[in-house]
Write an enzyme that holds these catalytic residues in place. Structure first.
Site, short mmCIF file in Angstrom:
data_model
loop_
_atom_site.label_atom_id
_atom_site.label_comp_id
_atom_site.label_asym_id
_atom_site.label_seq_id
_atom_site.Cartn_x
_atom_site.Cartn_y
_atom_site.Cartn_z
N GLY C 96 0.81 -1.21 0.00
CA GLY C 96 0.00 0.00 0.00
C GLY C 96 0.84 1.26 0.00
CB THR C 98 3.72 0.96 -4.87
OG1 THR C 98 3.69 -0.34 -4.28
CG2 THR C 98 4.64 0.95 -6.07
CD GLU C 168 4.28 -10.24 -6.65
OE1 GLU C 168 4.93 -9.28 -6.20
OE2 GLU C 168 4.82 -11.31 -7.03
#
Lengths: 202, 202, 202, 202
Positions: C96, C98, C168
């Site tokens: 949260g 980037t 991911e």
């Protein structure tokens, strides 16, 4: 006043483009414009394709088509929908022989899309697939020897600009010209374009 | 002989670039060339960044840097390694205010990379972050009003070319000029470039 | 029967995802589904964003949204239109934090788009910007230490899968699940998706 | 605890992958690992290619190869150098029939690169071009009917996950496994990967 080879190259390229303006066919340009106006009216999808730097010139034009209100896509990007009969493909390849572009254009032909090719070589594999050709002078990245069409512009001098640069830059400015002609014919103002321009972008 | 607004726009853009050749600073260009030659010698990584059509112009230049033998990367692509002190960032933004580019340039600054900015506005957020600025005339996509620098070239006429077109095309040709100047200074021939050109490409 | 670390890692990741199914909130998922159904009905634009491998997971989901009939775009691609009030942004970032994603989400917030965040950290800069959060367990590429949420799943073992892999892959499968739930609720069959799938693609 | 079709689909996909772990050949995986270790030692270039969602899975793996220290590139991106004899191509296509991927693999074959194919169909055009095949079960986006290899895993039920989802997700986790096996065999730690991870990224 910028100097050195940077200046010489910029002068060479602008001189080349100024002469190219006289050698690009108005009929070919008008056919392209007409197809694009038709595509706009019927809400057709437009798929732009090109490899390498030609592909980047294609993407630059695709952005303007988006700003003009087209349903436009670029081969190789994430968001590419199905192409159908009546859709439009714009393929850019100086040599007209770029393998993946010819393969993609063949696929487009099979599904019944109309193909506009921007190429120096109308008699190339891409040129022969195309419904509409706009011939753009330039040297290709493949051959050192230019065809007569390009040689008339270049004269006897070996250009400074390497590989496909002259084709790519001429195509860039030609398509920027086509953008303005489409604006005028679609009755769009710069403000209209700005209103579709990305506000969150990289 | 191409006509209509396509012709008028191509003439306008080439005229603009011809005048831009005289207004771009040779000192600024030389600083950029020197940094790029230094980066080549020490094998530094070069990260190119720009949003929208400026980003595409950056990618066109990045391809040429690859052909010249650089370790070059483009922000937003899959293959982007860590940027470190001594690496080089080339950021392109007409307005110098494109949010994601300024944010990325700040990140580059923090890790100690050197930043070359190509912008119309040296006094913009990007310009203030940059170690080296090359000022390129042009209108930006944001403002309708040009600064004095660009207005001198444009005269009083409202240009046909919409939004950032003049900046983008001028930057494209300028970087094609820089490519040739780097070729000469690195002793690279067109053949050397061809030998690094992609043979499988889209 | 595949062996070695390849096997061990595949087992680890599937075990992690099986447990993640139980730790992801059904309420959060339902909020996301509802927003997406609403966006479909009003023909809103959906902009998907994520950096690195999270961005690729986002692109995978964006393709499915295209196949479902959405007007969907991906930050960083050529074709990204203006985002407006009532449009939807889906932002993916394990940490949260980037930088470019937070900056882009801020820009989306300003123009009035609704933001769905997929993140491990609801209390992160991205989480605090979001209208709807779906919490996905996983380690982030930044921190070696997991939060309690993820640690419950991982147990005391250091995972084999490096950096953000668990986040991911879990997000990838979660979004593939959301795709099927949207299919059912929009009454779309696999055949409908196939009919929008690219037929000329790279 | 996430419910609805999202849950059912996540359960279906993880079940599929758990069974796929047993059906993927260890020999094929080992050949792939050996080729990648060889490529690392001789500093070969690795070109990753795939279309659509398979291409995104390829990009995810390409990022990890970058973090591991490979000279890795992705077909369709800006920075793709010349591929030569001794270089490695990793091509991903469930059906093994994706037109542009087969064309690109043919081009790679001609220049003498070694081709690793990840596909469900060893007897496809891509499979026949490949030097090394890793067979990954999954349904393809083209055919509704699965081969016997995949059908053994799926049983008689029609899966929820549409089109190529099962192939793509299985390949994603398989390549994440290969990443860890390469880490171990190259003696790389998570910290080494982090040190190559992009610090300025979108």
């Amino acid at each position: 006043m910028v100097g050195g080879f940077t200046r010489d190259t910029m002068v060479e390229i602008t001189n080349f483009i100024v002469k190219a303006i006289d050698s690009i066919s108005d009929d070919e340009k008008n056919h392209m414009i007409d197809e694009l106006l038709e595509a706009y009216k019927r809400g057709a999808r437009v798929l732009v394709m090109g490899a390498g730097r030609s592909g980047l010139v294609g993407k630059s034009f695709a952005m303007r088509l988006l700003h003009l209100g087209y349903h436009v896509y670029v081969l190789g990007e994430t968001i590419v929908p199905r192409i159908r009969e009546g859709d439009l493909v714009i393929a850019i390849s100086g040599s007209g022989r770029t393998r993946l572009i010819v393969t993609a254009a063949e696929a487009a032909k099979i599904v019944g899309a109309k193909i506009i090719a921007l190429t120096t070589y109308p008699d190339s594999p891409l040129g022969r697939l195309a419904d509409i050709i706009v011939r753009i002078p330039g040297r290709t990245k493949i051959a050192k020897e230019e065809d007569y069409f390009t040689r008339q512009i270049l004269g006897i001098h070996e250009p400074l600009a390497p590989l496909g640069t002259l084709f790519e830059d001429t195509t860039m400015l030609f398509l920027d010209g086509v953008t303005v002609e489409l604006m005028k014919k679609l009755g769009k103002t710069e403000e209209d374009l700005r209103n579709e321009h990305a506000n969150i972008e990289l």
